[in-house]
Design a protein around this motif. Sequence first.
Motif, mmCIF file in Angstrom:
data_model
loop_
_atom_site.group_PDB
_atom_site.id
_atom_site.type_symbol
_atom_site.label_atom_id
_atom_site.label_comp_id
_atom_site.label_asym_id
_atom_site.label_seq_id
_atom_site.Cartn_x
_atom_site.Cartn_y
_atom_site.Cartn_z
ATOM 1 N N SER A 195 0.842 -1.194 0.000
ATOM 2 C CA SER A 195 0.000 0.000 0.000
ATOM 3 C C SER A 195 0.874 1.240 0.000
ATOM 4 O O SER A 195 1.934 1.272 0.651
ATOM 5 N N ASP A 196 0.437 2.250 -0.701
ATOM 6 C CA ASP A 196 1.090 3.548 -0.680
ATOM 7 C C ASP A 196 0.807 4.210 0.673
ATOM 8 O O ASP A 196 -0.339 4.251 1.126
ATOM 9 N N PRO A 197 1.837 4.733 1.374
ATOM 10 C CA PRO A 197 1.611 5.371 2.685
ATOM 11 C C PRO A 197 0.562 6.478 2.653
ATOM 12 O O PRO A 197 -0.177 6.667 3.628
ATOM 13 N N LYS A 198 0.493 7.218 1.551
ATOM 14 C CA LYS A 198 -0.510 8.282 1.464
ATOM 15 C C LYS A 198 -1.920 7.704 1.450
ATOM 16 O O LYS A 198 -2.842 8.266 2.047
ATOM 17 N N VAL A 199 -2.079 6.585 0.766
ATOM 18 C CA VAL A 199 -3.390 5.938 0.729
ATOM 19 C C VAL A 199 -3.747 5.392 2.100
ATOM 20 O O VAL A 199 -4.897 5.510 2.556
ATOM 21 N N VAL A 200 -2.773 4.812 2.783
ATOM 22 C CA VAL A 200 -3.010 4.286 4.131
ATOM 23 C C VAL A 200 -3.446 5.406 5.069
ATOM 24 O O VAL A 200 -4.350 5.229 5.893
ATOM 25 N N ALA A 201 -2.825 6.570 4.955
ATOM 26 C CA ALA A 201 -3.191 7.700 5.811
ATOM 27 C C ALA A 201 -4.639 8.117 5.593
ATOM 28 O O ALA A 201 -5.378 8.402 6.547
ATOM 29 N N ILE A 202 -5.061 8.156 4.340
ATOM 30 C CA ILE A 202 -6.457 8.509 4.048
ATOM 31 C C ILE A 202 -7.395 7.456 4.609
ATOM 32 O O ILE A 202 -8.429 7.761 5.198
ATOM 33 N N ARG A 203 -7.006 6.203 4.453
ATOM 34 C CA ARG A 203 -7.846 5.102 4.913
ATOM 35 C C ARG A 203 -7.984 5.096 6.433
ATOM 36 O O ARG A 203 -9.085 4.930 6.970
ATOM 37 N N GLU A 204 -6.878 5.277 7.141
ATOM 38 C CA GLU A 204 -6.889 5.092 8.584
ATOM 39 C C GLU A 204 -7.246 6.351 9.356
ATOM 40 O O GLU A 204 -7.718 6.266 10.493
ATOM 41 N N VAL A 205 -7.011 7.508 8.768
ATOM 42 C CA VAL A 205 -7.299 8.765 9.473
ATOM 43 C C VAL A 205 -8.537 9.444 8.900
ATOM 44 O O VAL A 205 -9.452 9.821 9.629
ATOM 45 N N GLY A 206 -8.561 9.577 7.591
ATOM 46 C CA GLY A 206 -9.669 10.298 6.974
ATOM 47 C C GLY A 206 -11.021 9.673 7.192
ATOM 48 O O GLY A 206 -12.043 10.367 7.250
ATOM 49 N N PHE A 207 -11.058 8.346 7.337
ATOM 50 C CA PHE A 207 -12.339 7.657 7.475
ATOM 51 C C PHE A 207 -12.828 7.573 8.917
ATOM 52 O O PHE A 207 -13.971 7.181 9.164
ATOM 53 N N ASN A 208 -11.984 7.905 9.880
ATOM 54 C CA ASN A 208 -12.333 7.678 11.286
ATOM 55 C C ASN A 208 -13.655 8.316 11.696
ATOM 56 O O ASN A 208 -14.437 7.733 12.452
ATOM 57 N N ARG A 209 -13.922 9.510 11.197
ATOM 58 C CA ARG A 209 -15.124 10.219 11.642
ATOM 59 C C ARG A 209 -16.415 9.549 11.170
ATOM 60 O O ARG A 209 -17.495 9.825 11.698
ATOM 61 N N PHE A 210 -16.319 8.658 10.175
ATOM 62 C CA PHE A 210 -17.504 7.992 9.655
ATOM 63 C C PHE A 210 -17.768 6.635 10.301
ATOM 64 O O PHE A 210 -18.862 6.095 10.179
ATOM 65 N N MET A 211 -16.773 6.096 10.984
ATOM 66 C CA MET A 211 -16.827 4.699 11.366
ATOM 67 C C MET A 211 -17.618 4.465 12.644
ATOM 68 O O MET A 211 -17.392 5.108 13.673
ATOM 69 N N ALA A 212 -18.552 3.474 12.574
ATOM 70 C CA ALA A 212 -19.284 3.059 13.769
ATOM 71 C C ALA A 212 -18.409 2.162 14.634
ATOM 72 O O ALA A 212 -18.613 2.067 15.849
ATOM 73 N N LYS A 213 -17.438 1.489 14.018
ATOM 74 C CA LYS A 213 -16.461 0.649 14.716
ATOM 75 C C LYS A 213 -15.251 0.525 13.817
ATOM 76 O O LYS A 213 -15.314 0.858 12.627
ATOM 77 N N PRO A 214 -14.118 0.063 14.350
ATOM 78 C CA PRO A 214 -12.918 -0.047 13.511
ATOM 79 C C PRO A 214 -13.157 -0.943 12.294
ATOM 80 O O PRO A 214 -13.889 -1.931 12.364
ATOM 81 N N PHE A 215 -12.536 -0.561 11.170
ATOM 82 C CA PHE A 215 -12.723 -1.358 9.964
ATOM 83 C C PHE A 215 -12.036 -2.709 10.108
ATOM 84 O O PHE A 215 -11.083 -2.878 10.873
ATOM 85 N N ALA A 216 -12.532 -3.692 9.363
ATOM 86 C CA ALA A 216 -11.929 -5.027 9.337
ATOM 87 C C ALA A 216 -11.242 -5.222 7.998
ATOM 88 O O ALA A 216 -11.819 -4.922 6.950
ATOM 89 N N MET A 217 -10.007 -5.707 8.014
ATOM 90 C CA MET A 217 -9.257 -5.954 6.782
ATOM 91 C C MET A 217 -8.793 -7.406 6.775
ATOM 92 O O MET A 217 -8.249 -7.902 7.761
ATOM 93 N N LYS A 218 -9.032 -8.094 5.651
ATOM 94 C CA LYS A 218 -8.700 -9.513 5.557
ATOM 95 C C LYS A 218 -8.190 -9.804 4.150
ATOM 96 O O LYS A 218 -8.668 -9.219 3.173
ATOM 97 N N THR A 219 -7.235 -10.714 4.053
ATOM 98 C CA THR A 219 -6.646 -11.076 2.769
ATOM 99 C C THR A 219 -7.107 -12.475 2.358
ATOM 100 O O THR A 219 -7.136 -13.398 3.179
#
Length: 228
Positions: A195-219
């Motif tokens: 993952s590009d660090p800039k994309v990770v920052a948007i994913r982990e910080v930018g989305f926080n205000r919308f989340m009812a609970k922490p996101f789940a990530m699975k491969t």
Amino acid sequence: MKRAIVFACMAVLSMSVFAAPPKPGYFEPRKGDVGILHIAHLEPNALDSYRKIITEKILPAAAADSLVRDVYWMVSEDKNETITLMLNSPEVGEITALAPVVWDLAKGLIKDQRYEYCRVLDAFNEGFYPQPGDKAVLITRQIKEGMFEEAKAFLVNSMIAALAADAYNRYYVVLEQKRTNTLYAFSFIRGEVVSDPKVVAIREVGFNRFMAKPFAMKTYSFFAVNDE
């Protein structure tokens, strides 16, 4: 109900088993198309038998029928959970059945299963068509009540824009399920999960205000693909 009727439509599917399958990439999902997830938890040591059913029975039938859609079968890293992702053209709608019927052939192999009926929120393909052995990263986001539309707009305008501009090629599909305020984001990739660090920052910080609970990530790893 429509979904109950759909499961009885096997005769319609089997009429077209001699149709020539379209070339990969013929169908590209677009916003508003139907996306269906079949999520199954397998009995211990059942993966090899289940995979054989999919590759020897279900995949040939899906490739030969006249229904235009992409179907991806994938398994989690612990080998206990499988996902069948169906991306249906508008003409196909919410039809889930594949001839022959998966759940009839897989009796005794599946511990529990469920279907999630969604719509494609967005999809972009940078020329990547997954094959067995490739990876899928699934991020599931449960959004707060009243913030679903705002979260969707942020994902499309910020997250997807960042993904499209980074250095990695992928096939990215986002499904929305309004009933549960849930977003399912799939990244199809080859090789290591990066993952590009800039994309990770948007994913982990930018989305926080919308989340009812922490996101789940699975491969997951693909073990069968019907890309039309």
